[in-house]
Enzyme design. Structure first.
Site, PDB file in Angstrom:
ATOM      1  N   GLU A  93     -10.714   1.994   0.330  1.00  0.00           N
ATOM      2  CA  GLU A  93      -9.270   1.962   0.443  1.00  0.00           C
ATOM      3  C   GLU A  93      -8.695   0.765  -0.277  1.00  0.00           C
ATOM      4  O   GLU A  93      -9.354  -0.257  -0.409  1.00  0.00           O
ATOM      5  CB  GLU A  93      -8.888   1.897   1.921  1.00  0.00           C
ATOM      6  CG  GLU A  93      -9.267   3.166   2.636  1.00  0.00           C
ATOM      7  CD  GLU A  93      -9.043   3.081   4.127  1.00  0.00           C
ATOM      8  OE1 GLU A  93      -8.478   2.082   4.598  1.00  0.00           O
ATOM      9  OE2 GLU A  93      -9.427   4.023   4.808  1.00  0.00           O
ATOM     10  N   CYS A 106      -4.048  -5.290  -2.179  1.00  0.00           N
ATOM     11  CA  CYS A 106      -5.184  -5.685  -1.350  1.00  0.00           C
ATOM     12  C   CYS A 106      -6.322  -4.758  -1.745  1.00  0.00           C
ATOM     13  O   CYS A 106      -6.252  -3.548  -1.502  1.00  0.00           O
ATOM     14  CB  CYS A 106      -4.796  -5.530   0.119  1.00  0.00           C
ATOM     15  SG  CYS A 106      -6.150  -5.826   1.242  1.00  0.00           S
ATOM     16  N   CYS A 113     -18.903  -2.686   5.186  1.00  0.00           N
ATOM     17  CA  CYS A 113     -19.080  -4.141   5.259  1.00  0.00           C
ATOM     18  C   CYS A 113     -20.220  -4.461   6.213  1.00  0.00           C
ATOM     19  O   CYS A 113     -20.352  -3.829   7.265  1.00  0.00           O
ATOM     20  CB  CYS A 113     -17.791  -4.797   5.748  1.00  0.00           C
ATOM     21  SG  CYS A 113     -17.892  -6.602   5.737  1.00  0.00           S
ATOM     22  N   CYS A 117     -17.422  -7.864  11.933  1.00  0.00           N
ATOM     23  CA  CYS A 117     -16.472  -8.553  12.817  1.00  0.00           C
ATOM     24  C   CYS A 117     -16.010  -7.562  13.891  1.00  0.00           C
ATOM     25  O   CYS A 117     -15.697  -6.406  13.578  1.00  0.00           O
ATOM     26  CB  CYS A 117     -15.266  -9.072  12.022  1.00  0.00           C
ATOM     27  SG  CYS A 117     -15.739 -10.159  10.676  1.00  0.00           S
ATOM     28  N   CYS A 120     -12.582  -5.667  13.685  1.00  0.00           N
ATOM     29  CA  CYS A 120     -12.266  -5.015  12.419  1.00  0.00           C
ATOM     30  C   CYS A 120     -12.726  -3.560  12.385  1.00  0.00           C
ATOM     31  O   CYS A 120     -13.885  -3.250  12.655  1.00  0.00           O
ATOM     32  CB  CYS A 120     -12.927  -5.805  11.291  1.00  0.00           C
ATOM     33  SG  CYS A 120     -12.798  -5.009   9.689  1.00  0.00           S
ATOM     34  N   CYS A 339      -4.321  -5.524   8.118  1.00  0.00           N
ATOM     35  CA  CYS A 339      -5.600  -6.252   8.047  1.00  0.00           C
ATOM     36  C   CYS A 339      -6.556  -5.836   9.164  1.00  0.00           C
ATOM     37  O   CYS A 339      -6.177  -5.758  10.321  1.00  0.00           O
ATOM     38  CB  CYS A 339      -5.308  -7.732   8.170  1.00  0.00           C
ATOM     39  SG  CYS A 339      -6.769  -8.726   8.099  1.00  0.00           S
TER      40      CYS A 339
END
Ligand code: SF4
Length: 361
Positions: A93, A106, A113, A117, A120, A339
């Site tokens: 994305e 962004c 990933c 986290c 996230c 975010c």
């Protein structure tokens, strides 16, 4: 994945060396870069000032494929989220965030990933693979083309933040080359201050930042307390706050200027007076800026969004104690573009490819 290199994997210097090895004239670099980055024509058959023989040779050595925008959606506040599909079927994305003066892209650095986290959405899917340099650069070109079609020829991406899917420093070499292309006067010619590299705090790679082009640096801190930071970012167990700041001290700040510390503010977790005191004692006031990001809830998240009054109090308290702090306005949360909310959606309706002279991948 294609085994041949993509033409957009090279900045002008490295392409010149590659052409030399192929026995081709180095002046071709200027022509190739002009077609790609100025005229934005990707169909090599249209590169009329390059001989047919040289075009055939280039075609045999390089890929010229372009990923597709498979889906996009614009939120009420004008933030547009895109799903980009690559040749191997993977998707990432990217988001264009619009304000009065800026169009900030962004972009993603990895499919998924590995950092995990806990706040996230992207972190819940694990790492599939790194993006190649050209897959990063092409996000910019696709976004620019879409913006031009949507808003008119004057509209341009003004800033780039590496805050999409993935940890950019986990994909160090490809992101370094992509950054060189963004900065290359023959490439996209962006200014250093218009690019922000955001990292979760990968200490060995932070220690190598003197090898990276000097762009703005943002570090995800989220707490000045090791216990809380480890709860949010398991990476903190490997590289705790002391170790992280030893690495940060080595960043050549003359080039990187003030460092931004990202702080996701979560209700009842890192929002107390004690958290403020810990931040004030940890950060160097002259060289730091705190960017407070009110947590965005997503389906299934275990953390809670803070109240607006709390966000304001937290920010003012830091400012009063001499730390530059701002609140990032949450944008695009109605389409999960804010975010920590990026996670590729595999089954969305395709939209038309924007105005590229395109070769579909
Ligand atoms: S916040 Fe960034 S580093 Fe952490 S899991 Fe999400 S994408 Fe990865």
């Amino acid at each position: 994945m294609s085994l041949i290199d993509h033409i957009l994997d090279y900045d002008s210097e490295s392409l010149s060396q590659r052409l030399k090895k192929m026995g081709m004239p180095s002046y071709l670099v200027n022509q190739i870069f002009d077609w790609i980055y100025c005229k934005r024509i990707f169909d090599i058959d249209q590169w009329s000032n390059i001989s047919l023989t040289n075009r055939e040779k280039l075609k045999s050595e390089f890929s010229f494929s372009i990923p597709k925008i498979v889906w996009n959606s614009t939120s009420k506040d004008g933030t547009t989220k895109f799903l980009i599909g690559f040749k191997d079927g993977h998707q990432v994305e990217m988001v264009i965030i619009s304000s009065l003066k800026r169009r900030t892209l962004c972009l993603s650095s990895q499919v998924g990933c590995a950092i995990g986290c806990t706040f996230c959405h992207t972190g819940t899917q694990g790492l599939t693979r790194n993006l190649s340099t050209h897959e990063v650069v092409l996000q910019f070109l696709l976004a620019s083309s879409w913006l031009k079609d949507d808003e008119g020829s004057e509209s341009k991406i003004s800033n780039i933040v590496y805050m999409g899917m993935g940890e950019p420093l986990h994909n160090f070499e490809n992101m370094k080359m992509a950054t060189k292309i963004f900065l290359d006067p023959k490439g996209l010619g962006l200014g250093q201050r218009r690019i922000t590299l955001s990292t979760s705090g990968l200490v060995p790679q932070i220690e190598k930042l003197d090898e990276f082009p000097p762009v703005n640096i943002a570090i995800s801190l989220h707490s000045a307390n090791d216990e809380v930071r480890s709860e949010l970012m398991p990476l903190n167990r490997a590289y705790d706050i002391k170790r992280l700041f030893q690495a940060i001290e080595k960043i050549p700040l003359k080039a990187f200027r003030r460092i931004t510390y990202e702080y996701i503010l979560i209700r009842d977790l890192n929002d107390s007076e004690e958290d403020i005191r810990a931040l004030v004692s940890l950060l160097n006031k002259k060289e730091s800026k705190v960017n407070i990001i009110p947590f965005n809830e997503f389906p299934g998240s275990r953390f809670k969004k803070p109240a607006d009054a709390l966000v304001e109090w937290f920010c003012e308290s830091l400012n009063k104690r001499g730390l530059v702090a701002t609140v990032r306005v949450t944008k695009g949360d109605d389409i999960l573009a804010a975010c920590g909310q990026l996670k590729s959606l595999a089954t969305k309706k395709p939209s038309k490819l924007p105005g590229f002279s395109s070769i579909e991948s």
